[in-house]
Design a protein around this motif. Structure first.
Motif, PDB file in Angstrom:
ATOM      1  N   VAL A  81       1.263 -30.139   2.953  1.00 10.28           N
ATOM      2  CA  VAL A  81       1.050 -31.435   3.599  1.00 10.28           C
ATOM      3  C   VAL A  81       1.236 -32.722   2.920  1.00 10.28           C
ATOM      4  O   VAL A  81       1.090 -33.845   3.166  1.00 10.28           O
ATOM      5  N   GLY A  82       2.148 -32.766   1.745  1.00  8.88           N
ATOM      6  CA  GLY A  82       2.611 -33.815   1.002  1.00  8.88           C
ATOM      7  C   GLY A  82       3.347 -34.491   1.629  1.00  8.88           C
ATOM      8  O   GLY A  82       4.452 -34.098   2.541  1.00  8.88           O
ATOM      9  N   MET A  83       3.378 -35.952   1.445  1.00  8.05           N
ATOM     10  CA  MET A  83       4.252 -37.031   2.296  1.00  8.05           C
ATOM     11  C   MET A  83       5.838 -36.634   1.827  1.00  8.05           C
ATOM     12  O   MET A  83       6.897 -36.926   2.493  1.00  8.05           O
ATOM     13  N   VAL A  84       5.956 -36.309   0.633  1.00  6.42           N
ATOM     14  CA  VAL A  84       7.170 -36.315  -0.001  1.00  6.42           C
ATOM     15  C   VAL A  84       8.137 -35.030   0.806  1.00  6.42           C
ATOM     16  O   VAL A  84       9.157 -35.141   1.178  1.00  6.42           O
ATOM     17  N   ASN A  85       7.204 -33.915   1.025  1.00  6.31           N
ATOM     18  CA  ASN A  85       8.118 -32.801   1.667  1.00  6.31           C
ATOM     19  C   ASN A  85       8.065 -33.069   3.452  1.00  6.31           C
ATOM     20  O   ASN A  85       8.960 -32.783   3.842  1.00  6.31           O
ATOM     21  N   GLY A 141      -2.123 -40.066 -11.008  1.00  8.71           N
ATOM     22  CA  GLY A 141      -2.017 -38.721 -10.948  1.00  8.71           C
ATOM     23  C   GLY A 141      -2.772 -38.047  -9.837  1.00  8.71           C
ATOM     24  O   GLY A 141      -2.012 -36.898  -9.019  1.00  8.71           O
ATOM     25  N   VAL A 142      -3.827 -38.511  -9.219  1.00  6.85           N
ATOM     26  CA  VAL A 142      -4.568 -38.091  -8.131  1.00  6.85           C
ATOM     27  C   VAL A 142      -3.733 -38.300  -7.023  1.00  6.85           C
ATOM     28  O   VAL A 142      -3.525 -37.563  -5.958  1.00  6.85           O
ATOM     29  N   LEU A 143      -2.976 -39.459  -6.763  1.00 12.38           N
ATOM     30  CA  LEU A 143      -2.277 -40.040  -5.549  1.00 12.38           C
ATOM     31  C   LEU A 143      -1.146 -39.001  -5.594  1.00 12.38           C
ATOM     32  O   LEU A 143      -0.837 -38.479  -4.477  1.00 12.38           O
ATOM     33  N   PHE A 144      -0.196 -38.455  -6.696  1.00  7.76           N
ATOM     34  CA  PHE A 144       0.766 -37.686  -6.607  1.00  7.76           C
ATOM     35  C   PHE A 144       0.450 -36.203  -6.306  1.00  7.76           C
ATOM     36  O   PHE A 144       1.322 -35.443  -5.946  1.00  7.76           O
ATOM     37  N   LEU A 145      -0.795 -35.931  -6.593  1.00  6.62           N
ATOM     38  CA  LEU A 145      -1.296 -34.750  -6.515  1.00  6.62           C
ATOM     39  C   LEU A 145      -1.190 -34.352  -4.998  1.00  6.62           C
ATOM     40  O   LEU A 145      -1.007 -33.105  -4.422  1.00  6.62           O
ATOM     41  N   PHE A 146      -1.460 -35.522  -4.265  1.00  2.00           N
ATOM     42  CA  PHE A 146      -1.390 -35.293  -2.755  1.00  2.00           C
ATOM     43  C   PHE A 146      -0.104 -35.481  -2.103  1.00  2.00           C
ATOM     44  O   PHE A 146       0.395 -34.809  -1.207  1.00  2.00           O
ATOM     45  N   LEU A 147       0.660 -36.450  -2.750  1.00  2.00           N
ATOM     46  CA  LEU A 147       1.876 -36.741  -1.857  1.00  2.00           C
ATOM     47  C   LEU A 147       2.834 -35.326  -2.161  1.00  2.00           C
ATOM     48  O   LEU A 147       3.741 -35.365  -1.438  1.00  2.00           O
ATOM     49  N   LEU A 148       2.620 -34.743  -3.323  1.00  2.00           N
ATOM     50  CA  LEU A 148       3.564 -33.672  -3.758  1.00  2.00           C
ATOM     51  C   LEU A 148       3.165 -32.357  -3.391  1.00  2.00           C
ATOM     52  O   LEU A 148       3.695 -31.277  -3.779  1.00  2.00           O
ATOM     53  N   ASN A 149       2.005 -32.283  -2.502  1.00  2.00           N
ATOM     54  CA  ASN A 149       1.493 -30.992  -2.004  1.00  2.00           C
ATOM     55  C   ASN A 149       2.500 -30.418  -0.858  1.00  2.00           C
ATOM     56  O   ASN A 149       2.970 -30.911  -0.078  1.00  2.00           O
ATOM     57  N   VAL A 180      15.357 -30.476   5.448  1.00  2.00           N
ATOM     58  CA  VAL A 180      15.477 -30.025   4.123  1.00  2.00           C
ATOM     59  C   VAL A 180      13.804 -29.385   3.921  1.00  2.00           C
ATOM     60  O   VAL A 180      12.935 -30.092   3.932  1.00  2.00           O
ATOM     61  N   GLN A 181      13.748 -28.076   3.594  1.00  3.01           N
ATOM     62  CA  GLN A 181      12.302 -27.725   3.210  1.00  3.01           C
ATOM     63  C   GLN A 181      12.131 -27.741   1.742  1.00  3.01           C
ATOM     64  O   GLN A 181      12.796 -27.425   0.778  1.00  3.01           O
ATOM     65  N   GLY A 182      11.098 -28.903   1.319  1.00  8.02           N
ATOM     66  CA  GLY A 182      10.667 -29.260  -0.010  1.00  8.02           C
ATOM     67  C   GLY A 182       9.930 -27.966  -0.579  1.00  8.02           C
ATOM     68  O   GLY A 182       9.443 -26.979  -0.020  1.00  8.02           O
ATOM     69  N   PRO A 183      10.165 -27.839  -1.857  1.00  9.73           N
ATOM     70  CA  PRO A 183       9.574 -26.993  -2.806  1.00  9.73           C
ATOM     71  C   PRO A 183       7.990 -27.277  -2.946  1.00  9.73           C
ATOM     72  O   PRO A 183       7.536 -28.246  -2.419  1.00  9.73           O
ATOM     73  N   GLN A 184       7.377 -26.280  -3.651  1.00 11.17           N
ATOM     74  CA  GLN A 184       6.043 -26.143  -3.997  1.00 11.17           C
ATOM     75  C   GLN A 184       5.945 -27.269  -5.300  1.00 11.17           C
ATOM     76  O   GLN A 184       5.941 -26.443  -6.552  1.00 11.17           O
ATOM     77  N   TRP A 185       5.853 -28.480  -5.171  1.00  8.41           N
ATOM     78  CA  TRP A 185       5.958 -29.022  -6.443  1.00  8.41           C
ATOM     79  C   TRP A 185       4.791 -28.792  -7.467  1.00  8.41           C
ATOM     80  O   TRP A 185       5.045 -29.015  -8.573  1.00  8.41           O
ATOM     81  N   THR A 186       3.593 -28.776  -7.079  1.00 11.64           N
ATOM     82  CA  THR A 186       2.547 -28.740  -7.683  1.00 11.64           C
ATOM     83  C   THR A 186       2.163 -27.330  -7.949  1.00 11.64           C
ATOM     84  O   THR A 186       1.101 -26.991  -8.825  1.00 11.64           O
ATOM     85  N   SER A 187       2.799 -26.198  -7.336  1.00 13.72           N
ATOM     86  CA  SER A 187       2.401 -24.916  -7.823  1.00 13.72           C
ATOM     87  C   SER A 187       3.660 -23.965  -8.136  1.00 13.72           C
ATOM     88  O   SER A 187       3.221 -23.029  -8.796  1.00 13.72           O
TER      89      SER A 187
END
Length: 305
Positions: free
Chosen positions: A133-137, A122-130, A145-152
């Motif tokens: 600065v998240g690595m996914v975006n 959970g902590v790891l993906f909180l950063f990855l999906l930021n 592709v402009q990634g969405p705000q996964w966590t907000s």
């Protein structure tokens, strides 16, 4: 019968089984019965339980957060179960083609994510999906592709949770890989000689032969999805600021149950929530078993006919 019970090995068998029976009665069946009784009461751990009949269950039917939590949980389950099984089957097919010493290495690599503690995931993906600065975006940005705000963004939170859940595919992959190893190779070779394509062999031979394993992982993954808790709680409900930003967009059924029990001390209401979840899981499992018995091919049954 008396002679069998008098044998030393039989007596020792009962001695070894006794701790499990005591644990089952004290730590499983006992608390389940207690929670069933509490579900008909108003209990806050401080005052004595007060019998309220079916009030807790009636309140659930009118509680908007229960409706939202059920919707989020079902949405997640409907997406997670087929995606996770599909990806796990793909990984299992890859493993089945790898031979030699590399096979054991790749099996370990594919299973290692399952060993990661859920809180850490959970902590790891909180950063990855930021969203910033998240690595996914950042990866999506490589393709324009402009990634969405996964966590907000409430519209993307559940999609982000589904994406996070695909990290833990190790157990399902290994189960399906073991099933693939038991598919008789001669059947596929005979179909190949008859001119069957790769897809035809997979659809007509491989899938039916691993039907039992697929049926098992569908049930197990469905039950696990309906009880989703730790990763989501770590991401969105572990601190007040994250909880306020997520609202009810990431509210799952078991999280709401946890809040009622341990944040608000509504133990009676939480017990009612738990028993409704138990009944829902039982009903869904029975339906899956009924459908699975009609669709799944069992080689042992076929041979006995």
């Amino acid at each position: 019968m008396k002679a069998a019970l008098s044998r030393p090995e039989t007596r020792w068998a009962y001695v070894f089984v006794l701790p499990w029976v005591v644990g089952l009665l004290l730590f499983q069946l006992g608390p389940m019965i207690a929670s069933l009784v509490l579900s008909f009461t108003d209990y806050d751990l401080i005052s004595p339980p007060r019998f309220t009949g079916l009030d807790n269950y009636a309140t659930m039917a009118q509680d908007p957060k229960v409706i939202r939590a059920i919707g989020n949980t079902l949405f997640y389950t409907v997406l997670h179960v087929p995606l996770s099984i599909g990806l796990a089957l793909g990984l299992a097919l890859i493993l089945n083609r790898i031979t030699g010493r590399a096979a054991g290495v790749f099996r370990t690599i594919f299973y290692l994510p399952s060993m990661t503690p859920h809180v850490a995931v959970g902590v790891l993906f909180l950063f990855l999906l930021n969203g910033q600065v998240g690595m996914v975006n950042q990866f999506l940005a490589l393709f324009g592709v402009q990634g969405p705000q996964w966590t907000s963004d409430p519209d993307w939170m559940l999609a982000g949770i589904v994406l996070m859940s695909l990290w833990n595919l190790g157990s399902t992959t290994i189960i399906l890989f073991a099933a693939l190893r038991n598919v008789p190779r001669e059947l596929s070779e005979a179909a190949m000689i008859d001119g069957a394509s790769t897809w035809q062999r997979f659809r007509s031979i491989t899938l039916p032969m691993i039907g039992g394993a697929l049926f098992f992982v569908v049930i197990v993954n469905t039950i696990a999805s309906l009880q989703m808790f730790d990763q989501v709680y770590t991401m969105y409900f572990g601190n007040t600021q994250a909880q306020n930003s997520s609202g009810d967009a990431a509210l799952f059924y078991v999280i709401y149950l946890f809040q009622q029990a341990f944040q608000y001390l509504h133990m009676g209401y939480a017990s009612a929530l738990a028993w409704v979840l138990f009944l829902v899981i039982a009903i869904i499992t029975v339906i899956q078993v009924k459908v699975g018995n009609r669709l799944v091919y069992y080689e042992a049954e076929e041979r006995s006919r």
